[in-house]
Design an enzyme around this catalytic site. Structure first.
Site, PDB file in Angstrom:
ATOM      1  CD  GLU A  53     -10.097  -5.464 -42.352  1.00 22.56           C
ATOM      2  OE1 GLU A  53     -11.032  -5.383 -43.181  1.00 22.56           O
ATOM      3  OE2 GLU A  53     -10.245  -5.878 -41.199  1.00 22.56           O
ATOM      4  CB  THR A  55      -7.968 -10.173 -48.421  1.00 20.12           C
ATOM      5  OG1 THR A  55      -9.174 -10.139 -47.652  1.00 20.12           O
ATOM      6  CG2 THR A  55      -6.774 -10.255 -47.483  1.00 20.12           C
ATOM      7  N   GLY A 145     -15.540   2.867 -39.551  1.00 19.27           N
ATOM      8  CA  GLY A 145     -15.010   1.696 -40.238  1.00 19.27           C
ATOM      9  C   GLY A 145     -15.914   0.491 -40.140  1.00 19.27           C
ATOM     10  CB  SER A 149     -20.854   3.858 -47.128  1.00 25.63           C
ATOM     11  OG  SER A 149     -19.853   2.861 -47.036  1.00 25.63           O
ATOM     12  CD  GLU A 186     -20.073   1.955 -50.561  1.00 26.25           C
ATOM     13  OE1 GLU A 186     -18.984   2.412 -50.155  1.00 26.25           O
ATOM     14  OE2 GLU A 186     -20.753   1.139 -49.931  1.00 26.25           O
ATOM     15  CG  ASP A 198     -17.379  -2.703 -46.499  1.00 28.35           C
ATOM     16  OD1 ASP A 198     -16.720  -3.543 -45.858  1.00 28.35           O
ATOM     17  OD2 ASP A 198     -16.970  -1.558 -46.742  1.00 28.35           O
TER      18      ASP A 198
END
Length: 423
Positions: A53, A55, A145, A149, A186, A198
């Protein structure tokens, strides 16, 4: 905070939209809204990151899986440069955007994400991309989370790639171009800073595998990912994902602040990014001392804690891959726990709901539990014995009720497929 649950009330599990159901719902919404049939339907998944996370923007390692929960988009191209958008999550109103002359941050609200993809492709030299009408139907939790998106931007990118015959969606290397457009949408249009984890997960994950993503910028598409077997059944395990429903927002400056601190630290240390430091520490015969030596070069205590998280988290990704492949469930769980504790104390991105959920999961028999995603709200994951997910989720829901938190929602995470054409 309003209490939306009572103790003992069964925790809500979020269903998936199966292929036929998702296609039918998106097609119907499109037809009702625009008075015609779409040219096709595409979808992309949300994701959950197993470990690694904060990273990605430090050129580090991450380990996401695609969720079975997907966003479906029904699309029809237009001859002009107008974009019209509707979502089942809204009130039925149509958002309209004009691509001609569109500038950075030129679209407000949720429409910035899909319209931003078309803008990004055009800005990248694909002027053949014109306007389109689109209807979105999704079962990816918003604000959880779990990257709703990216599910929206990646499904849009793949749809536009098909409709305008750009030729990028058919292979892994080509999809990197679409990932860059989704990230640009984004970052530059929606103003929500993202490091690429993501979008890579939504575009590149495969069923029954976790995606080991190496975010070093010098790597090409073929060398930046590897598929790691993630067979929970073989180890008698289940991965519980629990959306705390605590407010989750990354565009309020907190994410950007962490990112800026890491970039400043790298500059102070004289390296391109913190991955360089992590690799140097990993190669040392005394890793603890090597890390202390690095931190000793930083005068700011907050910066030291941020760097310590990034360096140790990158190491935990490597260790988790090794532990899971060896069937060492106890070690995999320990790494989950260490990751969360580092995110709470060194990176300071947790909130009370996340910490309480993790603590209850651990006390309820989880091998390990951690927050997942950017933090400041959102979801946790817990590694539990198969069949125990609902039991653990219920304990968390009961504790939330006692504390007056919003009722959480849960889902079963199965490593699933990436973005694809559905119809």
């Amino acid at each position: 905070m309003a209490n939306t649950s009572t103790q003992g009330q069964p925790v809500q599990y979020l269903p998936t939209l199966e292929h036929d159901e998702g296609v039918a719902a998106a097609t119907k919404l499109f037809a009702v809204t625009f008075g015609t049939e779409p040219s096709g339907v595409w979808s992309a998944p949300g994701r959950v990151n197993l470990i690694g996370e904060h990273t990605d923007y430090n050129a580090g390692l991450c380990l996401p899986i695609a969720l079975p929960h997907r966003t479906f988009i029904a699309v029809r191209p237009r001859e002009d440069t107008t974009v019209r958008l509707v979502s089942d999550l809204g009130d039925g109103s149509v958002a309209q955007v004009e691509l001609g002359g569109l500038k950075v941050l030129g679209v407000k609200g949720w429409a910035a994400y899909p319209a931003g993809v078309a803008w990004a492709l055009r800005e990248s030299g694909h002027g053949e991309v014109r306007g389109f009408d689109a209807a979105f139907v999704s079962c990816v939790p918003v604000g959880g989370g779990l990257s709703s998106s990216a599910a929206m931007t990646c499904s849009t990118a793949l749809a536009l790639d098909d409709l305008y015959q750009l030729g990028f969606g058919g292979d892994d290397e080509g999809r990197v171009t679409l990932i860059k457009a989704a990230m640009m949408a984004e970052n530059d249009m929606a103003g929500a800073s993202t490091g690429g984890l993501d979008q890579n997960a939504s575009m590149r994950c495969t069923p029954n595998h976790a995606l080991l993503l190496d975010c070093r910028p010098e790597l090409d598409a073929l060398h930046s990912v590897s598929q790691q077997s993630f067979d929970l059944d073989a180890l008698g395990l289940e991965l519980l994902v629990l959306d705390t429903q605590a407010k989750h927002q990354l565009n309020d400056g907190q994410y950007a602040n962490r990112r800026s601190t890491c970039e400043q630290a790298a500059k102070t240390l004289g390296v391109a990014n913190l991955r360089v430091v992590a690799d140097e520490v990993a190669a040392s015969s005394d890793q603890a001392q090597a890390l202390m030596d690095v931190l000793g070069q930083l005068s700011d205590e907050t910066m030291r804690r941020r760097v310590r998280h990034v360096v140790t988290e990158i190491g935990r990704v490597r260790s988790f891959v090794t532990a899971f492949a060896a069937g060492d469930v106890a070690e995999a769980g320990r790494l989950f726990n260490a990751s969360h504790d580092s995110l709470a104390h060194d990176y300071e991105v947790t909130v009370p709901e996340l910490d309480v959920a993790v603590d209850v999961a651990r006390r309820s028999g989880a091998y390990g539990a951690r927050m997942t995603g950017g933090g400041f709200g959102g979801s946790i994951i817990a590694l539990v014995d198969k069949g125990q997910g609902r039991h653990v989720a219920q304990h968390i829901a009961d504790e939330f009720a006692l504390r007056g938190f919003h009722a959480p929602r849960a889902l079963a995470a199965v490593a699933s497929d990436s973005a694809r054409r559905e119809a």
